[in-house]
Design an enzyme around this catalytic site. Structure first.
Site, mmCIF file in Angstrom:
data_model
loop_
_atom_site.group_PDB
_atom_site.id
_atom_site.type_symbol
_atom_site.label_atom_id
_atom_site.label_comp_id
_atom_site.label_asym_id
_atom_site.label_seq_id
_atom_site.Cartn_x
_atom_site.Cartn_y
_atom_site.Cartn_z
ATOM 1 N N TRP A 1 83.307 37.332 64.290
ATOM 2 C CA TRP A 1 83.423 38.432 63.311
ATOM 3 C C TRP A 1 83.870 39.707 64.005
ATOM 4 C CZ3 TRP A 1 84.054 36.327 58.962
ATOM 5 C CH2 TRP A 1 83.292 35.216 58.570
ATOM 6 N N ASP B 1 78.648 46.374 61.730
ATOM 7 C CA ASP B 1 78.626 45.280 60.772
ATOM 8 C C ASP B 1 77.215 44.700 60.818
ATOM 9 O OD1 ASP B 1 78.793 42.863 59.427
ATOM 10 O OD2 ASP B 1 80.556 42.124 60.507
ATOM 11 N N LYS C 1 74.034 37.443 52.879
ATOM 12 C CA LYS C 1 73.166 36.902 53.918
ATOM 13 C C LYS C 1 71.727 37.376 53.731
ATOM 14 C CE LYS C 1 76.935 35.410 56.237
ATOM 15 N NZ LYS C 1 77.876 36.357 56.818
#
Ligand code: PLP
Length: 355
Positions: A99, A166, A190
């Site tokens: 990511w 993030d 999530k």
């Protein structure tokens, strides 16, 4: 048989959050209409939005001078919106996994990118330390929890430039000192809600500084000014986020979430370290509390499919590791009860006794 949902994302949510959202989808506020079929500009939905923002701020203790907005496009769209809005000349990126790499790739479209450190040399099994942050960078981007590799940056970094994080997979799992960040963002699926909404916490004074033109929808200022109502927001995931924030608050807030996360992680890592069959993949000091990754030791590698089938027969869902790491990954987000982790440990012990 009771099932325990260890899926990495979309992932487990408290049952009552799902039930309350389902109820609003059938009949919203006793209106006889579904949450899905009313105007996002109606008084009733506006109050959902207001309450969600207010509770989000309260639970995470967000100081004045920051805005909270809800967008579409997932965390992945933020990867390009961040440099679009903040990169004037140069940006710094800490590379801790897939990511983080994807975020960095987008920034290169807009200017110079300095990779301050990377743990790619060891397949991202650790978080680099002692790196230098260039003082002339517009921002430093970090990924606080590396969902795939099971490493987590549990510290709010000191930095000479604004830190953009993030936090897709560890938001609301611990208290965060928001004042140390320029921006915090993540996909909701999530640890906050179902898929379809992205949260962004942005420091207002950083907005409107770059010299380039920004398309309206990709400009954070648009959404801040319009209170996430420039266009139609994803109403159902926002509603589910509100219900989940109420649940988190009722459990005792992020402090209680952190306590639970530590308890779950200690139980499972202790078993991974004790069990003769398994070994953890992440460096001990950087182990994630959210995504717990482990593999079979070399001499037991051929038991991979057998363990997955055995665990699945015992109600463990979603523990197959990501293809980049292999083995197993138990994602233990906020809604995972300690009992679920104990059930997984019992399963590992039973499997060990049989081999
Ligand atoms: C899942 C994940 C993403 C991608 O999120 P999308 O909402 O699917 O774009 C980004 N970063 C991290 C850390 C993730 O875990």
């Amino acid at each position: 048989m009771k099932k325990y949902n260890f899926n990495p994302g979309p992932s487990i949510l408290p049952r009552q959050v799902i039930e309350a959202t389902a109820k609003a989808c059938l009949d919203f506020n006793g209106s006889g209409l579904s949450l899905m079929e009313i105007s996002h500009r109606s008084k009733d939905f506006q109050s959902v939005m207001d309450e969600t923002v207010a509770l989000f701020r309260e639970v995470l203790n967000i100081p004045e001078g920051y805005s909270v907005i809800f967008l579409g496009g997932g965390a992945s769209l933020e990867f390009c919106m961040i440099p679009y809005n903040f990169l004037e000349k140069k940006a710094a990126y800490l590379n801790t996994g897939v990511w983080a790499t994807k975020a960095q790739k987008e920034a290169k479209l807009f200017g110079e990118v300095v990779e301050v450190a990377s743990s790619k040399d060891k397949n991202f099994t650790y978080i680099p330390k002692n790196f230098t942050i260039p003082a002339d960078a517009d921002y430093l981007h970090v990924t606080s929890n590396n969902t795939i590799y099971g490493t987590e940056l549990l510290k709010d970094l000191d930095s000479p430039v604004p830190v953009i994080a993030d936090m897709s997979s560890d938001i609301f799992s611990r208290p965060v000192d928001v004042s140390k960040y320029g921006m915090i963002y993540g996909g909701a699926q999530k640890n906050l809600s179902c898929a379809g909404v992205t949260f962004v916490i942005v420091k207002d004074e950083l907005l409107g500084k770059v010299s380039r033109q920004i398309p309206t929808m990709l400009n954070y200022e648009t959404h801040v000014k319009k209170g996430s109502m420039f266009n139609t927001p994803p109403v159902v995931p926002i509603y589910a986020a509100l219900e989940n924030l109420k649940w988190i608050k009722a459990q005792g807030g992020v402090k209680a979430m952190e306590k639970l996360a530590i308890e779950r992680a200690e139980i499972l890592y202790k078993e991974i370290d004790r069990n003769k069959l398994f070994v953890g993949t992440a460096e001990k000091e950087d182990r994630s509390r959210m995504n717990i990754t482990f593999v079979l030791k070399d001499e037991y590698k051929d038991l991979q499919d057998e363990f997955l089938a055995f665990a699945s027969s015992k109600g463990m869902v979603g523990i197959k590791g990501h293809r980049d790491v292999g083995g197993f990954r138990a994602s233990c987000y906020n809604a995972m009860p300690v009992e679920g982790v104990k059930a997984l440990v019992a399963c590992m012990q039973e499997f060990e006794a049989a081999h």
